[in-house]
Write an enzyme that holds these catalytic residues in place. Structure first.
Site, PDB file in Angstrom:
ATOM      1  N   GLU A 390       0.815  -1.231   0.000  1.00 32.18           N
ATOM      2  CA  GLU A 390       0.000   0.000   0.000  1.00 32.18           C
ATOM      3  C   GLU A 390       0.842   1.272   0.000  1.00 32.18           C
ATOM      4  O   GLU A 390       0.499   2.262  -0.643  1.00 32.18           O
ATOM      5  CB  GLU A 390      -0.956   0.021   1.196  1.00 32.18           C
ATOM      6  CG  GLU A 390      -2.160  -0.899   1.066  1.00 32.18           C
ATOM      7  CD  GLU A 390      -1.845  -2.342   1.382  1.00 32.18           C
ATOM      8  OE1 GLU A 390      -0.701  -2.625   1.820  1.00 32.18           O
ATOM      9  OE2 GLU A 390      -2.729  -3.194   1.198  1.00 32.18           O
ATOM     10  N   HIS A 459     -11.703  -4.244   9.102  1.00 30.89           N
ATOM     11  CA  HIS A 459     -12.206  -4.138   7.726  1.00 30.89           C
ATOM     12  C   HIS A 459     -13.513  -3.349   7.678  1.00 30.89           C
ATOM     13  O   HIS A 459     -14.266  -3.483   6.721  1.00 30.89           O
ATOM     14  CB  HIS A 459     -12.473  -5.534   7.141  1.00 30.89           C
ATOM     15  CG  HIS A 459     -11.255  -6.297   6.747  1.00 30.89           C
ATOM     16  ND1 HIS A 459     -10.317  -6.717   7.642  1.00 30.89           N
ATOM     17  CD2 HIS A 459     -10.816  -6.723   5.530  1.00 30.89           C
ATOM     18  CE1 HIS A 459      -9.364  -7.382   7.014  1.00 30.89           C
ATOM     19  NE2 HIS A 459      -9.633  -7.400   5.725  1.00 30.89           N
TER      20      HIS A 459
END
Ligand SMILES: Cc1ncc(C[n+]2csc(CCOP(=O)(O)OP(=O)(O)O)c2C)c(N)n1
Ligand SMILES: [Mg+2]
Length: 665
Positions: A390, A459
């Site tokens: 990322e 999440h």
């Protein structure tokens, strides 16, 4: 090498040394404030390396960056003015020593964050590759940076994609006070190249010709399309870590004097004299010219004015994109994912600079299908599957955005944005500002966020308040397929970095009418989703639908709710909210992010500051409970605000007032 080139190398080294020696004096005089990191001792690295580059090639630098800028052609006067915080400096006095850049010379910036330049350089190399301009670049960094994650993520990507970049480590033996022997698990940084299947070489960084030869080979390799090289230049800084540093001693006098014996300038003078027959007068002439240039630079800087408050405020944002197309009429139903895909596809068609990168965005079109099928039309270069890296994804977005591309980076699930924070917050949001308000950073970071589908604590978060807090970022938050397409179109055309929040419940929600033609929803403009008289409800993303359901229920109780969707969380349409509150005299804010320290707190404070006299009841906020998201479905429903919670809050503010202030409700 020709005499002229040798003379140029010598002159560059001398200009760097005398510049930084002068800066030390100015720091002592109080004319240079803050801090600066002296490059004295390392001159041969910048001079030897940058001499291999053309004007179109780039360099990315680090905190010890004066040498790189000078060697790539920066003006000493503008550098000096910047160090003195003057408006005539490279960054209008807003950046200082650690942020000097000149995009016209392809100097993409020094950097205050260790290792960040490796990422930005990788992104710039990707941009050069995609634009097919044949340019290459050098990313300079210290030995300390090689233990940052970004180093490893980017060397992997650079090698995998064979990017035209040279990774140049200036191993000056220390990261601040810590010796490389105490920080690094390998005896030669260059050996780390083996892990990324690229050549790795260690050179004498105090030998300008050795550096030049090694970098020349690496640049040629990069230009041919064979990918990066890792070069480790062994060198030493004579001064302390920074001009401000006043540290207990951590190096021995013997070590320092050993390195001084290998001084790059003295050695090069000897060589020029003995082998190339340079005369004493030649050295004297060059020295005199350098001194005159420095004196003029110093004078220019001292005589220059300081920046104003307005210079500073104007530097934060580029003008926002303003839509010009008429609102298209023809509509048909699309899902949220289809609306996002349509915006991306249409913008990619319209502008060849737009591309998508992220995990699984290409071949399978993203795990929420937001780019599904686009690869067939645009190919794998523009629908770029990345490794699970990322930080490097965000770095490629920043590096390519500042060099002419318009990247859209997908965060697979928004919680993983934690790995991107440096690139978003320290780099993209501040790049324009730190460079005095000149460059644009047209990038979009988008992906699914929020709870509701049992994905638990890592999440499911709603993290918008992290980004709305940061000047320089635009934060967009669609609440329907219509908003998704129109806002994303604006985001892609916007010249500022955009955080684009796609709530997961909208992905699994209803289809809705979306025009087929491209259209852009203006940034910073709220929409009234339902008009009402009794109470203003500001709601975001999936909470807009919940708020509308609550409003229907409240209608039966004779309470008329106005629902405002800000759509842009930053910059916030304050006027729309204030106007509504002036009409209804009551305000309830609902969002899925945590109530405490959340987006609603800012809205509440803003209304309290600007419209308290119009309020008939306290402002109430409805937000997530103060816990992480649980896995258990019943508990998850208790954490995410429900229509019941909103109904309750609205009743509280409305009935309180109807039965008289102070009454218990
Ligand atoms: C991410 C990050 N961590 C720590 C720092 C503080 N810091 C600034 S420079 C530096 C040492 C860096 O060492 P190295 O990369 O070898 O460069 P050098 O200073 O030796 O040129 C440190 C710890 C920082 N600016 N950024
Ligand atoms: Mg170091």
């Amino acid at each position: 090498m020709q005499t002229q080139e040798l003379e140029a190398l010598y002159r560059t080294m001398l200009r760097i040394r005398r510049f930084d020696e002068g800066v030390i004096d100015l720091f002592k005089e109080g004319l240079v404030k803050g801090t600066a990191h002296s490059y004295v001792g390392q001159e041969a690295v910048a001079a030897g390396a940058c001499a291999t580059l053309g004007k179109d090639d780039f360099v990315v630098s680090h905190h010890r960056g004066h040498g790189h800028c000078i060697a790539k052609g920066a003006s000493l006067a503008k550098m000096m003015a910047e160090l003195m915080g003057r408006v005539t400096g490279y960054c209008k006095g807003l950046g200082g020593s650690m942020h000097i850049a000149d995009l016209d010379l392809n100097i993409l910036g020094a950097n205050g964050i260790v290792g960040a330049g490796i990422g930005i350089g990788t992104g710039a190399a990707l941009s050069n590759r995609m634009r097919g301009n044949g340019a290459v670049g050098i990313a300079f960094f210290g030995d300390g940076a090689t233990n940052e994650g970004i180093f490893h993520e980017c060397l992997n990507i650079g090698s995998l994609w064979k990017l035209p970049v040279v990774y140049l480590c200036e191993n000056n033996q220390y990261g601040l006070s810590t010796s490389i022997k105490d920080s690094t698990s390998i005896d030669r940084v260059s050996k780390r190249s083996a892990a990324y299947s690229m050549p790795g070489v260690t050179v004498d960084g105090n030998d300008v010709l050795a550096v030049n030869a090694a970098v020349q080979e690496a640049v040629a390799r990069a230009r041919k399309g064979d990918g990066p090289t890792l070069i480790e230049a062994m060198t030493y800084r004579y001064g302390d870590h920074s001009m401000r540093a006043n540290l207990p001693s951590y190096r021995t006098d013997d070590e320092l004097s050993e390195w001084r014996k290998r001084d790059s300038i003295a050695r090069f003078e000897d060589l020029l004299q003995s082998k190339h027959k340079f005369k004493t007068e030649t050295f004297e002439r060059i020295r005199a010219e350098v001194e005159a240039e420095l004196a003029a630079a110093r004078e220019f800087a001292i005589a220059s004015p300081e920046p104003t408050l307005q210079d500073m405020e104007n530097a934060v944002y580029a003008p926002h994109y303003t839509p010009s197309e008429p609102k298209p009429a023809v509509s048909r139903e699309l899902s949220f994912a289809e609306a996002i895909k349509e915006a991306i596809g249409q913008e990619m068609e319209r502008d060849p600079r737009v591309f998508v990168l992220g995990e699984d965005v290409g071949k399978i079109g993203g795990i929420f299908a937001a780019t599904r099928g686009l690869i067939e039309k645009f190919g794998p270069e523009r629908l770029r599957d990345t490794p699970i890296s990322e930080a490097a994804i965000a770095a490629c977005a920043v590096g390519s955005a500042i060099t002419g591309m318009r990247p859209i980076a997908e965060v697979q699930i928004f919680d993983f944005i934690t790995h991107m924070m440096d690139m978003i917050v320290n780099q993209s949001a501040k790049f324009r500002f730190m460079l005095g308000g000149k460059p644009t950073v047209p990038l979009v970071i988008r992906g699914p966020q929020g709870g509701g589908i049992r994905l638990a604590a890592q999440h499911s978060q709603s993290l918008e308040a992290w980004f709305t807090h940061v000047p320089g970022l635009v934060v967009l938050a669609p609440s329907s397929p219509y908003e998704a397409k129109g806002l994303l179109t604006s985001a892609i055309r916007e010249d500022n970095p955009v955080i684009f929040l796609e709530h997961k419940m909208l992905y699994v929600g209803k289809k809705a009418l979306v025009p087929e033609e491209p259209y852009a929803i203006p940034i910073g403009k709220a929409v009234v989703k339902r008009y009402g008289r009794d109470v203003t409800r500001v709601s975001t993303m999936a909470m807009v639908e919940t708020a509308l359901q609550a409003a229907t229920r409240l209608e039966d109780e004779g309470i008329d709710v106005e629902v405002i969707d800000p759509r842009t969380l930053r910059p916030l349409d304050e006027d729309a909210i204030i106007d509504s509150v002036k009409k209804t005299s009551r305000l309830v804010i609902a969002h899925e992010g945590w109530k405490r320290w959340g987006f609603g707190a800012e809205v509440a404070a803003m209304v309290a500051e600007k419209a308290i006299d119009w309020l008939d009841a306290p402002i109430l906020r409805v937000g997530a409970r103060d816990t992480p998201m649980p896995y258990n479905d019943k508990l998850e429903r208790l954490v995410i605000p429900s229509a019941d919670d909103i109904v309750e809050a609205v009743r509280t503010v409305v009935l309180r007032d109807r039965v008289g202030a102070g009454a218990a409700v």
